[in-house]
Motif scaffolding. Structure first.
Motif, PDB file in Angstrom:
ATOM      1  N   LYS A  43       0.829  -1.207   0.000  1.00 33.19           N
ATOM      2  CA  LYS A  43       0.000   0.000   0.000  1.00 33.19           C
ATOM      3  C   LYS A  43       0.862   1.255   0.000  1.00 33.19           C
ATOM      4  CE  LYS A  43      -4.015  -2.093   2.261  1.00 33.19           C
ATOM      5  NZ  LYS A  43      -4.933  -2.042   3.441  1.00 33.19           N
ATOM      6  N   LYS A  44       2.063   1.135   0.582  1.00 35.88           N
ATOM      7  CA  LYS A  44       3.014   2.249   0.600  1.00 35.88           C
ATOM      8  C   LYS A  44       4.352   1.738   0.096  1.00 35.88           C
ATOM      9  CE  LYS A  44       2.738   3.188   4.959  1.00 35.88           C
ATOM     10  NZ  LYS A  44       2.996   3.875   6.264  1.00 35.88           N
ATOM     11  N   PHE A  45       4.907   2.449  -0.880  1.00 33.21           N
ATOM     12  CA  PHE A  45       6.185   2.023  -1.438  1.00 33.21           C
ATOM     13  C   PHE A  45       7.288   2.053  -0.383  1.00 33.21           C
ATOM     14  CE2 PHE A  45       9.926   2.726  -4.342  1.00 33.21           C
ATOM     15  CZ  PHE A  45       9.875   1.475  -4.929  1.00 33.21           C
ATOM     16  N   SER A  46       7.149   2.931   0.592  1.00 36.49           N
ATOM     17  CA  SER A  46       8.157   3.050   1.651  1.00 36.49           C
ATOM     18  C   SER A  46       8.243   1.789   2.509  1.00 36.49           C
ATOM     19  CB  SER A  46       7.856   4.259   2.541  1.00 36.49           C
ATOM     20  OG  SER A  46       6.575   4.150   3.132  1.00 36.49           O
ATOM     21  N   GLY A  66      14.280  -1.638   3.268  1.00 33.14           N
ATOM     22  CA  GLY A  66      14.810  -2.740   4.055  1.00 33.14           C
ATOM     23  C   GLY A  66      14.433  -4.109   3.529  1.00 33.14           C
ATOM     24  N   ILE A  67      13.595  -4.157   2.504  1.00 32.58           N
ATOM     25  CA  ILE A  67      13.160  -5.428   1.924  1.00 32.58           C
ATOM     26  C   ILE A  67      13.965  -5.760   0.670  1.00 32.58           C
ATOM     27  CG2 ILE A  67      11.224  -6.703   0.939  1.00 32.58           C
ATOM     28  CD1 ILE A  67      10.944  -6.129   3.930  1.00 32.58           C
ATOM     29  N   LEU A  68      14.240  -4.757  -0.146  1.00 31.23           N
ATOM     30  CA  LEU A  68      14.913  -4.973  -1.422  1.00 31.23           C
ATOM     31  C   LEU A  68      16.428  -5.024  -1.248  1.00 31.23           C
ATOM     32  CD1 LEU A  68      12.772  -2.565  -3.635  1.00 31.23           C
ATOM     33  CD2 LEU A  68      12.361  -4.970  -3.057  1.00 31.23           C
ATOM     34  N   ILE A  69      17.112  -5.458  -2.289  1.00 31.33           N
ATOM     35  CA  ILE A  69      18.569  -5.533  -2.270  1.00 31.33           C
ATOM     36  C   ILE A  69      19.171  -4.156  -2.014  1.00 31.33           C
ATOM     37  CG2 ILE A  69      20.539  -5.768  -3.850  1.00 31.33           C
ATOM     38  CD1 ILE A  69      19.404  -8.278  -4.867  1.00 31.33           C
ATOM     39  N   GLY A  70      20.215  -4.121  -1.212  1.00 24.20           N
ATOM     40  CA  GLY A  70      20.828  -2.856  -0.855  1.00 24.20           C
ATOM     41  C   GLY A  70      19.995  -2.150   0.204  1.00 24.20           C
ATOM     42  N   THR A  71      20.172  -0.845   0.312  1.00 23.91           N
ATOM     43  CA  THR A  71      19.344  -0.050   1.213  1.00 23.91           C
ATOM     44  C   THR A  71      18.551   0.949   0.390  1.00 23.91           C
ATOM     45  OG1 THR A  71      21.113   1.574   1.570  1.00 23.91           O
ATOM     46  CG2 THR A  71      20.973  -0.261   3.118  1.00 23.91           C
ATOM     47  N   MET A  72      17.345   1.255   0.841  1.00 26.90           N
ATOM     48  CA  MET A  72      16.483   2.162   0.098  1.00 26.90           C
ATOM     49  C   MET A  72      15.759   3.082   1.059  1.00 26.90           C
ATOM     50  SD  MET A  72      13.473   1.312  -2.698  1.00 26.90           S
ATOM     51  CE  MET A  72      12.234   0.781  -1.506  1.00 26.90           C
ATOM     52  N   LEU A  73      15.684   4.351   0.700  1.00 24.30           N
ATOM     53  CA  LEU A  73      14.944   5.337   1.470  1.00 24.30           C
ATOM     54  C   LEU A  73      13.958   5.999   0.516  1.00 24.30           C
ATOM     55  CD1 LEU A  73      14.491   6.985   4.068  1.00 24.30           C
ATOM     56  CD2 LEU A  73      16.248   8.578   3.244  1.00 24.30           C
ATOM     57  N   THR A  74      12.685   6.020   0.912  1.00 24.08           N
ATOM     58  CA  THR A  74      11.637   6.569   0.066  1.00 24.08           C
ATOM     59  C   THR A  74      10.915   7.702   0.780  1.00 24.08           C
ATOM     60  OG1 THR A  74      11.284   4.395  -0.933  1.00 24.08           O
ATOM     61  CG2 THR A  74       9.566   6.027  -1.272  1.00 24.08           C
ATOM     62  N   LYS A  75      10.732   8.807   0.077  1.00 21.63           N
ATOM     63  CA  LYS A  75       9.979   9.933   0.599  1.00 21.63           C
ATOM     64  C   LYS A  75       8.890  10.311  -0.402  1.00 21.63           C
ATOM     65  CE  LYS A  75      13.921  11.905   3.130  1.00 21.63           C
ATOM     66  NZ  LYS A  75      14.782  13.114   3.302  1.00 21.63           N
ATOM     67  N   LYS A  76       7.699  10.591   0.116  1.00 18.48           N
ATOM     68  CA  LYS A  76       6.584  10.993  -0.744  1.00 18.48           C
ATOM     69  C   LYS A  76       6.035  12.323  -0.253  1.00 18.48           C
ATOM     70  CE  LYS A  76       2.053   9.507  -2.470  1.00 18.48           C
ATOM     71  NZ  LYS A  76       1.307  10.672  -1.932  1.00 18.48           N
ATOM     72  N   ILE A 118       7.389  11.289  -5.593  1.00 20.20           N
ATOM     73  CA  ILE A 118       8.062  10.265  -4.804  1.00 20.20           C
ATOM     74  C   ILE A 118       9.556  10.356  -5.093  1.00 20.20           C
ATOM     75  CG2 ILE A 118       7.784   8.458  -6.566  1.00 20.20           C
ATOM     76  CD1 ILE A 118       7.442   6.457  -4.269  1.00 20.20           C
ATOM     77  N   VAL A 119      10.364  10.342  -4.032  1.00 14.07           N
ATOM     78  CA  VAL A 119      11.815  10.426  -4.159  1.00 14.07           C
ATOM     79  C   VAL A 119      12.407   9.143  -3.591  1.00 14.07           C
ATOM     80  CG1 VAL A 119      13.902  11.685  -3.536  1.00 14.07           C
ATOM     81  CG2 VAL A 119      11.752  12.936  -3.926  1.00 14.07           C
ATOM     82  N   VAL A 120      13.231   8.468  -4.365  1.00 15.37           N
ATOM     83  CA  VAL A 120      13.809   7.183  -3.973  1.00 15.37           C
ATOM     84  C   VAL A 120      15.333   7.282  -3.993  1.00 15.37           C
ATOM     85  CG1 VAL A 120      13.974   4.718  -4.490  1.00 15.37           C
ATOM     86  CG2 VAL A 120      11.821   5.940  -4.911  1.00 15.37           C
TER      87      VAL A 120
END
Length: 222
Positions: A114-117, A121-131, A136-138
Motif C-alpha cells: 500500500k506504501k512504497f516506503s 529494508g526489503i529490497l537488495i541494498g538499502t532504500m529510502l523513500t519519501k513521498k 516520490i523520491v527514492v
C-alpha cells in the motif's frame, strides 16, 4: 551530484513499473525486480525473480540475502503492510562436473504493498523513500559485496566464499523505470529516453570500490 533534466512523458499510462535485473555474462546467477504502481498514491505490486546457487543439501541459498524458503520471506515481511503471493520455487540441476554449484534454485514471488516506503529494508541494498504530494523520491545504496571472512573461517568456507565472488563478479545490475503518462523524472544516473529511465551498475564496481554506490531518482505525477 548533477541531476539529469526533467523529462515529460505523454504516451505512457498511469500504471507503470520499475524493473531491476541482474544479468551475468558467464554465470547462472540472475535477479529481476519489477515494481508496478497502480495509482497516484504509489501503491502497487512488486515481482521478484532470481536464480541462486544452493548448498549440497539443496535446502539453502548460498546468497544469504536471497532466500529460497517461503517462510523466511514471509518473516522478512512481517511487521509491514505487505502481502506475499504466488511464491514459486524450482530446483535446477546442471550437468557441470567441474562446477562448485551444480544445484540452483529459481525463485519467484510477488508482494502487494500500500506504501512504497514499506519496501525500505526489503529490497537488495538499502532504500529510502519519501513521498510529498504527487512526488516520490527514492534513494538506493549498494555496498561492497566482497567483505572479507573472519579469521576463524575454514579453508572450505574460504573456497566457497571466493567461488561465490567469482560467480558474481561478471554480473551487473540493470535498472529500468517505465515512467507514467505526463510525469516528470529526475535522476542522478542513467538515461531518460522514449519513456524509460535506465541505469546499469556492474557488480564489479561494488567489489573493487570500498565506497557505497548510490542512485537517486524522483517521479512527479501531473
Amino acid at each position: 551530484m548533477k541531476l539529469i533534466p526533467a523529462f515529460s512523458i505523454k504516451k505512457i499510462g498511469y500504471i507503470f513499473s520499475i524493473s531491476i535485473s541482474l544479468l551475468f555474462l558467464h554465470a547462472c546467477f540472475e535477479y529481476e525486480e519489477t515494481v508496478h504502481f497502480y495509482n497516484k498514491n504509489f501503491s502497487g505490486m512488486i515481482e521478484i525473480k532470481y536464480l541462486v546457487p544452493l548448498n549440497k543439501a539443496k535446502d539453502k541459498s548460498l546468497i544469504k540475502f536471497l532466500s529460497i524458503d517461503k517462510e523466511e520471506v514471509e518473516n522478512k515481511l512481517s511487521g509491514y503492510d505487505l502481502n506475499l503471493i504466488e511464491f514459486q520455487k524450482t530446483i535446477v540441476e546442471k550437468d557441470e562436473a567441474k562446477s562448485l554449484f551444480p544445484y540452483k534454485a529459481q525463485v519467484s514471488y510477488k508482494i502487494i504493498f500500500k506504501k512504497f516506503s514499506d519496501l525500505n529494508g526489503i529490497l537488495i541494498g538499502t532504500m529510502l523513500t519519501k513521498k510529498k504530494g504527487k512526488t516520490i523520491v527514492v534513494s538506493r545504496e549498494f555496498r561492497t559485496i566482497s567483505n572479507p571472512l573472519n579469521k576463524q573461517s575454514t579453508q572450505g568456507e574460504k573456497k566457497i566464499h571466493n567461488q561465490i565472488l567469482k560467480f558474481l563478479k561478471n554480473g551487473y545490475m540493470k535498472f529500468t523505470i517505465l515512467l507514467p503518462q505526463n510525469s516528470e523524472c529526475k535522476t542522478t544516473h542513467g538515461q531518460i529516453e522514449n519513456g524509460f529511465l535506465s541505469y546499469t551498475l556492474p557488480l564489479s564496481e561494488t567489489m573493487e570500490r570500498p565506497d557505497v554506490q548510490s542512485w537517486d531518482f524522483s517521479i512527479t505525477l501531473p
